[in-house]
Motif scaffolding. Structure first.
Motif, mmCIF file in Angstrom:
data_model
loop_
_atom_site.group_PDB
_atom_site.id
_atom_site.type_symbol
_atom_site.label_atom_id
_atom_site.label_comp_id
_atom_site.label_asym_id
_atom_site.label_seq_id
_atom_site.Cartn_x
_atom_site.Cartn_y
_atom_site.Cartn_z
ATOM 1 N N ALA A 26 0.786 -1.147 -0.069
ATOM 2 C CA ALA A 26 0.061 0.074 -0.033
ATOM 3 C C ALA A 26 0.693 1.237 0.030
ATOM 4 O O ALA A 26 0.489 2.546 -0.401
ATOM 5 N N ALA A 27 2.099 1.180 0.232
ATOM 6 C CA ALA A 27 3.058 2.391 0.555
ATOM 7 C C ALA A 27 3.196 3.112 -0.909
ATOM 8 O O ALA A 27 3.419 4.398 -0.860
ATOM 9 N N ARG A 28 3.029 2.183 -1.913
ATOM 10 C CA ARG A 28 3.353 2.873 -3.265
ATOM 11 C C ARG A 28 2.171 3.582 -3.533
ATOM 12 O O ARG A 28 2.381 4.503 -4.751
ATOM 13 N N ALA A 32 -0.396 9.244 -4.116
ATOM 14 C CA ALA A 32 -1.802 9.636 -4.655
ATOM 15 C C ALA A 32 -2.715 9.940 -3.719
ATOM 16 O O ALA A 32 -3.505 10.950 -3.994
ATOM 17 N N TRP A 33 -2.407 9.546 -2.530
ATOM 18 C CA TRP A 33 -3.409 10.165 -1.223
ATOM 19 C C TRP A 33 -3.397 11.686 -1.083
ATOM 20 O O TRP A 33 -4.316 12.266 -0.860
ATOM 21 N N PHE A 34 -2.008 12.274 -1.273
ATOM 22 C CA PHE A 34 -1.621 13.391 -1.138
ATOM 23 C C PHE A 34 -2.061 14.415 -2.364
ATOM 24 O O PHE A 34 -1.670 15.469 -2.287
ATOM 25 N N SER A 35 -2.305 13.873 -3.580
ATOM 26 C CA SER A 35 -2.323 14.571 -4.812
ATOM 27 C C SER A 35 -3.703 15.043 -5.046
ATOM 28 O O SER A 35 -3.615 15.870 -6.031
ATOM 29 N N GLY A 36 -4.620 14.502 -4.232
ATOM 30 C CA GLY A 36 -5.895 15.120 -4.606
ATOM 31 C C GLY A 36 -6.675 14.026 -5.390
ATOM 32 O O GLY A 36 -7.948 14.116 -5.767
ATOM 33 N N GLU A 37 -5.942 12.814 -5.937
ATOM 34 C CA GLU A 37 -6.332 11.936 -6.914
ATOM 35 C C GLU A 37 -7.656 11.367 -6.140
ATOM 36 O O GLU A 37 -8.606 10.869 -6.987
ATOM 37 N N PHE A 43 -16.789 5.187 -4.278
ATOM 38 C CA PHE A 43 -16.774 4.002 -3.466
ATOM 39 C C PHE A 43 -17.072 2.542 -4.012
ATOM 40 O O PHE A 43 -16.802 1.669 -3.464
ATOM 41 N N SER A 44 -18.017 2.510 -4.792
ATOM 42 C CA SER A 44 -18.306 1.583 -5.541
ATOM 43 C C SER A 44 -17.511 0.786 -6.612
ATOM 44 O O SER A 44 -17.666 -0.198 -6.967
ATOM 45 N N ASN A 45 -16.564 1.633 -6.925
ATOM 46 C CA ASN A 45 -15.552 1.443 -8.078
ATOM 47 C C ASN A 45 -14.050 1.897 -7.354
ATOM 48 O O ASN A 45 -13.628 2.902 -8.243
ATOM 49 N N MET A 46 -13.679 1.530 -6.464
ATOM 50 C CA MET A 46 -12.334 2.035 -5.888
ATOM 51 C C MET A 46 -11.228 1.984 -6.613
ATOM 52 O O MET A 46 -11.095 0.836 -7.301
ATOM 53 N N SER A 47 -10.639 2.712 -6.840
ATOM 54 C CA SER A 47 -9.167 2.545 -7.458
ATOM 55 C C SER A 47 -8.029 1.736 -6.487
ATOM 56 O O SER A 47 -8.399 1.789 -5.161
ATOM 57 N N PRO A 48 -6.982 1.401 -6.815
ATOM 58 C CA PRO A 48 -5.900 0.670 -5.755
ATOM 59 C C PRO A 48 -5.560 1.693 -4.989
ATOM 60 O O PRO A 48 -5.496 1.202 -3.845
ATOM 61 N N ALA A 49 -5.342 2.947 -5.208
ATOM 62 C CA ALA A 49 -4.938 3.902 -4.122
ATOM 63 C C ALA A 49 -6.178 4.198 -3.184
ATOM 64 O O ALA A 49 -5.912 3.956 -2.002
ATOM 65 N N GLY A 50 -7.467 4.081 -3.487
ATOM 66 C CA GLY A 50 -8.338 4.260 -2.621
ATOM 67 C C GLY A 50 -8.302 3.055 -1.595
ATOM 68 O O GLY A 50 -8.751 3.225 -0.523
ATOM 69 N N SER A 51 -8.514 1.751 -2.277
ATOM 70 C CA SER A 51 -8.444 0.639 -1.517
ATOM 71 C C SER A 51 -7.097 0.507 -0.566
ATOM 72 O O SER A 51 -7.424 0.214 0.684
ATOM 73 N N ALA A 52 -6.136 1.058 -1.012
ATOM 74 C CA ALA A 52 -5.014 0.978 -0.039
ATOM 75 C C ALA A 52 -5.135 1.827 1.057
ATOM 76 O O ALA A 52 -4.775 1.563 2.197
ATOM 77 N N LEU A 53 -5.854 3.183 0.869
ATOM 78 C CA LEU A 53 -5.843 3.948 1.956
ATOM 79 C C LEU A 53 -6.806 3.426 2.798
ATOM 80 O O LEU A 53 -6.700 3.455 4.174
ATOM 81 N N TRP A 54 -8.033 2.613 2.411
ATOM 82 C CA TRP A 54 -8.934 2.222 3.583
ATOM 83 C C TRP A 54 -8.676 0.856 4.081
ATOM 84 O O TRP A 54 -9.105 0.539 5.025
ATOM 85 N N LEU A 55 -7.599 0.347 3.235
ATOM 86 C CA LEU A 55 -6.756 -0.850 4.169
ATOM 87 C C LEU A 55 -5.939 -0.400 5.116
ATOM 88 O O LEU A 55 -5.257 -1.121 6.088
ATOM 89 N N THR A 56 -5.369 0.966 5.143
ATOM 90 C CA THR A 56 -4.315 1.350 5.969
ATOM 91 C C THR A 56 -5.025 2.328 7.108
ATOM 92 O O THR A 56 -5.453 2.167 7.981
ATOM 93 N N LEU A 57 -4.589 3.702 6.715
ATOM 94 C CA LEU A 57 -4.826 4.729 7.369
ATOM 95 C C LEU A 57 -6.415 5.027 7.858
ATOM 96 O O LEU A 57 -6.668 5.436 8.713
ATOM 97 N N ALA A 58 -7.497 4.677 6.966
ATOM 98 C CA ALA A 58 -8.848 4.780 7.076
ATOM 99 C C ALA A 58 -9.565 3.569 7.567
ATOM 100 O O ALA A 58 -10.833 3.372 7.550
ATOM 101 N N SER A 59 -8.568 2.584 8.138
ATOM 102 C CA SER A 59 -9.144 1.410 8.530
ATOM 103 C C SER A 59 -9.380 1.565 9.996
ATOM 104 O O SER A 59 -9.003 2.689 10.543
ATOM 105 N N PHE A 60 -9.869 0.616 10.713
ATOM 106 C CA PHE A 60 -10.283 0.468 12.133
ATOM 107 C C PHE A 60 -8.886 0.273 12.968
ATOM 108 O O PHE A 60 -8.644 0.502 13.970
#
Length: 146
Positions: A26-28, A32-37, A43-60
């Motif tokens: 997810a680090a790669r 993208a998280w800080f670019s505004g991408e 949410f119904s069609n998440m990008s790999p960058a969005g999925s990575a965010l929800w798997l890490t910092l936006a997770s529980f």
């Protein structure tokens, strides 16, 4: 028991977050998280960058890490946390276990049970009658010696 439960939470959250960054790579996606991408992310069609965010910092995991540290802090100060913390964590864990049965959710269920046991033990100890000298000194009264 409270200390063990808290450490389980801290370790679980750390393993989840570090594992997602390293194992799932997810680090790669961090640039993208800080670019505004992700600002218009669907949410119904998440990008790999969005999925990575929800798997890490936006997770529980990050709030679970904070909760574990808070419980350790309370434990060191001999402050018993409220039982609803254990019940809510246990409930969320059970829901997660039904939705995602092939994840390590039993670790958090164990932490919830240990936390609940620790809270009940601490309350039982606080309900015991104390020595009258200790009670008097705690209340600011001196005990008369006769």
């Amino acid at each position: 028991m409270i200390r063990i439960a808290a450490w389980l939470m801290v370790l679980y959250a750390t393993a989840h977050t570090v594992g997602a960054f390293v194992v799932e790579d997810a680090a790669r996606h961090v640039p993208a998280w800080f670019s505004g991408e992700l600002w218009g992310e669907d949410f119904s069609n998440m990008s790999p960058a969005g999925s990575a965010l929800w798997l890490t910092l936006a997770s529980f995991a990050p709030p679970l890490f904070i909760l574990g540290l808070l419980l350790l802090w309370l434990h060191r100060r001999r402050i018993t946390p409220p039982a609803f913390v254990a019940w809510m964590l246990g409930g969320l864990t059970m829901i997660d276990g039904v939705i995602n049965p092939f994840t390590p959710w039993p670790i958090l269920l164990l932490a919830s049970v240990l936390l609940l046991i620790g809270i009940r033990r601490a309350k039982r100890e606080n309900d015991r009658p104390h020595d009258s000298v200790t009670d008097a000194s705690r209340l600011g009264h001196s005990r008369e010696v006769g």
